[in-house]
Design an enzyme around this catalytic site. Structure first.
Site, PDB file in Angstrom:
ATOM      1  N   ARG A 145      -2.269  40.605  89.876  1.00 46.94           N
ATOM      2  CA  ARG A 145      -2.329  39.301  90.563  1.00 46.94           C
ATOM      3  C   ARG A 145      -3.602  38.505  90.241  1.00 46.94           C
ATOM      4  O   ARG A 145      -3.966  37.604  90.982  1.00 46.94           O
ATOM      5  CB  ARG A 145      -2.180  39.470  92.073  1.00 46.94           C
ATOM      6  N   LYS A 167      -6.182  26.216  81.275  1.00 44.57           N
ATOM      7  CA  LYS A 167      -4.760  26.330  80.948  1.00 44.57           C
ATOM      8  C   LYS A 167      -4.536  27.532  80.036  1.00 44.57           C
ATOM      9  O   LYS A 167      -5.218  27.686  79.025  1.00 44.57           O
ATOM     10  CB  LYS A 167      -4.262  25.059  80.270  1.00 44.57           C
ATOM     11  N   GLU A 209      -9.190  17.959  67.010  1.00 44.53           N
ATOM     12  CA  GLU A 209      -9.356  17.912  68.464  1.00 44.53           C
ATOM     13  C   GLU A 209     -10.664  17.220  68.849  1.00 44.53           C
ATOM     14  O   GLU A 209     -10.767  16.635  69.928  1.00 44.53           O
ATOM     15  CB  GLU A 209      -9.313  19.329  69.039  1.00 44.53           C
ATOM     16  N   LYS A 251     -13.449  16.543  77.844  1.00 48.33           N
ATOM     17  CA  LYS A 251     -12.373  17.315  78.465  1.00 48.33           C
ATOM     18  C   LYS A 251     -12.713  17.670  79.907  1.00 48.33           C
ATOM     19  O   LYS A 251     -11.861  17.561  80.804  1.00 48.33           O
ATOM     20  CB  LYS A 251     -12.090  18.580  77.664  1.00 48.33           C
ATOM     21  N   GLU A 261      -3.112  19.212  86.247  1.00 49.13           N
ATOM     22  CA  GLU A 261      -2.280  18.353  85.395  1.00 49.13           C
ATOM     23  C   GLU A 261      -1.186  17.642  86.186  1.00 49.13           C
ATOM     24  O   GLU A 261      -0.008  17.674  85.824  1.00 49.13           O
ATOM     25  CB  GLU A 261      -1.667  19.161  84.232  1.00 49.13           C
ATOM     26  N   ARG A 265      -4.858  14.258  83.718  1.00 52.68           N
ATOM     27  CA  ARG A 265      -5.071  15.274  82.681  1.00 52.68           C
ATOM     28  C   ARG A 265      -4.095  15.131  81.523  1.00 52.68           C
ATOM     29  O   ARG A 265      -4.359  15.606  80.414  1.00 52.68           O
ATOM     30  CB  ARG A 265      -4.961  16.670  83.301  1.00 52.68           C
ATOM     31  N   ASN A 269      -3.250  15.166  76.129  1.00 52.79           N
ATOM     32  CA  ASN A 269      -2.141  15.448  75.217  1.00 52.79           C
ATOM     33  C   ASN A 269      -1.952  14.342  74.174  1.00 52.79           C
ATOM     34  O   ASN A 269      -0.869  14.226  73.584  1.00 52.79           O
ATOM     35  CB  ASN A 269      -0.844  15.642  76.011  1.00 52.79           C
ATOM     36  N   HIS A 272       0.068  15.031  71.079  1.00 57.02           N
ATOM     37  CA  HIS A 272       0.686  16.350  71.204  1.00 57.02           C
ATOM     38  C   HIS A 272       2.201  16.312  71.359  1.00 57.02           C
ATOM     39  O   HIS A 272       2.863  17.294  71.042  1.00 57.02           O
ATOM     40  CB  HIS A 272       0.063  17.108  72.383  1.00 57.02           C
ATOM     41  N   HIS A 276       3.619  18.974  68.868  1.00 55.38           N
ATOM     42  CA  HIS A 276       4.347  20.181  69.255  1.00 55.38           C
ATOM     43  C   HIS A 276       5.737  20.218  68.608  1.00 55.38           C
ATOM     44  O   HIS A 276       6.227  21.294  68.246  1.00 55.38           O
ATOM     45  CB  HIS A 276       4.461  20.255  70.780  1.00 55.38           C
ATOM     46  N   HIS A 288      -2.221  23.913  64.275  1.00 49.63           N
ATOM     47  CA  HIS A 288      -2.172  23.029  65.438  1.00 49.63           C
ATOM     48  C   HIS A 288      -3.002  21.770  65.203  1.00 49.63           C
ATOM     49  O   HIS A 288      -2.556  20.654  65.494  1.00 49.63           O
ATOM     50  CB  HIS A 288      -2.670  23.769  66.681  1.00 49.63           C
TER      51      HIS A 288
END
Length: 377
Positions: A145, A167, A209, A251, A261, A265, A269, A272, A276, A288
């Site tokens: 957990r 993330k 990036e 960031k 998000e 946020r 992206n 992206h 993606h 990427h």
């Protein structure tokens, strides 16, 4: 906050950097749900990891996870630093590559954690690029957990993007990062010296990036890259720690405002939604950062087409990416096929795809009313 205040308030570890002759690192404080932390950015930080990690808590075991590429280069150095600080270090490994960013890999890490006796009084450390950080972070978020996590990104892309912000996740056959969790680290160590062993193609991909961060929120960073040399090696960038710090700060500013998000946020992206789709269609053979570069160009041209962005801004983005040796023409996929790949993107809202579009250098916004025909065009 000053660097000293960050270390005292967030980490209580400033004494680890007070030795004579030690260059003080940059420190970017991150105020996050569940506890504040900092990203420390500088050279030769790996040798001081032991005191840093020990100062975070009383750990029975430190599970150090790296892949088969990074591990042989840096795992011994990191483990030695921690063992000298009196910490028990258990090494765990995973294969390198996006194709291993899966639930099966997470299950394998669970088995390794159990084998080394990792329990709730332990710490998980991710040493590697974005894939390692994402997979190990998700494993730490879900094993027993949730266990505390420290991130040590070793690629430029991970340093300025996935290593900070919390993330984590893995891919499914239908798309990237469709399974994941928010897991804030207790500490992020960014040692710019490790980029000296990064292949030039990967360093260049990471610059995409950095450019993205400049377009989102730092005209100064964008201009520094425009004025700098275009050599694809870290040594060509004398101000590399500053460049990393500035990109991380962009960031962090966004993440602090929207840690889960639910709103702002999404601007992170930029490029992206296209990227993606390109990655999925390439069966993840496309880097990427290369996909993000292509996606930023496509997004900027879409913004111009919709009247949201001056054409000169799109031209500057294309020129900078080209200057850095990044691809600016998208893959030769059928537009309808790209659209279909986009429809599995987790960033969509209902049936509407969401696009982050540049309005100017340093200013972007999110749109969910972009006509399909405009995207195809």
């Amino acid at each position: 906050l000053t660097i000293e205040q960050v270390a005292d308030r967030v980490l209580g570890l400033w004494e680890a950097f007070t030795e004579s002759g030690v260059q003080m690192p940059y420190a970017v404080p991150v105020m996050a749900p569940g506890g504040d932390y900092a990203a420390l950015i500088g050279g030769n930080l790996l040798d001081r990891l032991g005191p840093l990690v020990k100062g975070l808590g009383r750990w029975t075991t430190v599970a150090l996870v790296s892949d088969e590429v990074v591990g042989p280069i840096y795992a011994d150095r990191v483990a030695t630093s921690r063992e000298e600080a009196g910490l028990r270090v258990a090494r765990c490994t995973m294969p390198a590559g996006e194709e291993h960013k899966t639930l099966d890999m997470v299950s394998d890490l669970y088995r390794q954690f159990l084998k080394v006796g990792l329990d709730r009084s332990g710490l998980v450390v991710a040493l590697g690029g974005g894939v390692v950080g994402d997979v190990v972070g998700f494993a730490a978020a879900t094993y027993m957990r949730g266990l505390p996590l420290a991130q040590i990104p070793t690629t430029l892309l991970a340093m300025v993007d996935s290593g900070v912000g919390g993330k984590t996740g893995v891919d499914l056959p239908a798309g990237k990062n469709l399974v994941g969790a928010f897991k804030q680290p207790r500490l992020v160590i960014i040692d710019s010296e490790v980029l000296g062993t990064l292949p030039a193609t990967d360093f260049r991909a990471g610059l995409a990036e950095v450019v993205k961060a400049g377009v989102i929120g730092s005209p100064q960073l964008f201009e520094r890259l425009e004025d700098g040399q275009a050599l694809p090696r870290p040594k060509a960038y004398a101000s590399l720690p500053w460049i990393i710090r500035e990109a991380v700060a962009v960031k962090v500013d966004v993440v602090e405002d929207d840690p889960y998000e639910r709103g702002r946020r999404a601007v992170l992206n930029l490029g992206h939604t296209f990227a993606h789709a390109y990655e999925v269609l390439s069966d993840y053979q496309l880097r990427h950062g290369e996909a993000v570069a292509m996606g930023m160009v496509t997004a900027s041209r879409l913004a111009v087409d919709l009247g949201r962005c001056p054409s000169e801004v799109s031209q500057r983005i294309v020129a900078l990416l080209d200057h850095l040796g990044l691809p600016t023409a998208p893959p030769d996929y059928d537009p309808e096929t790209v659209w279909e790949a986009m429809t599995s993107d987790k960033k969509k809202r209902g049936k509407r795809l969401r696009f982050v579009l540049p309005l100017d250098v340093g200013r972007v916004d999110v749109f969910d009313d972009v006509p399909r025909q405009a995207v195809l065009r």
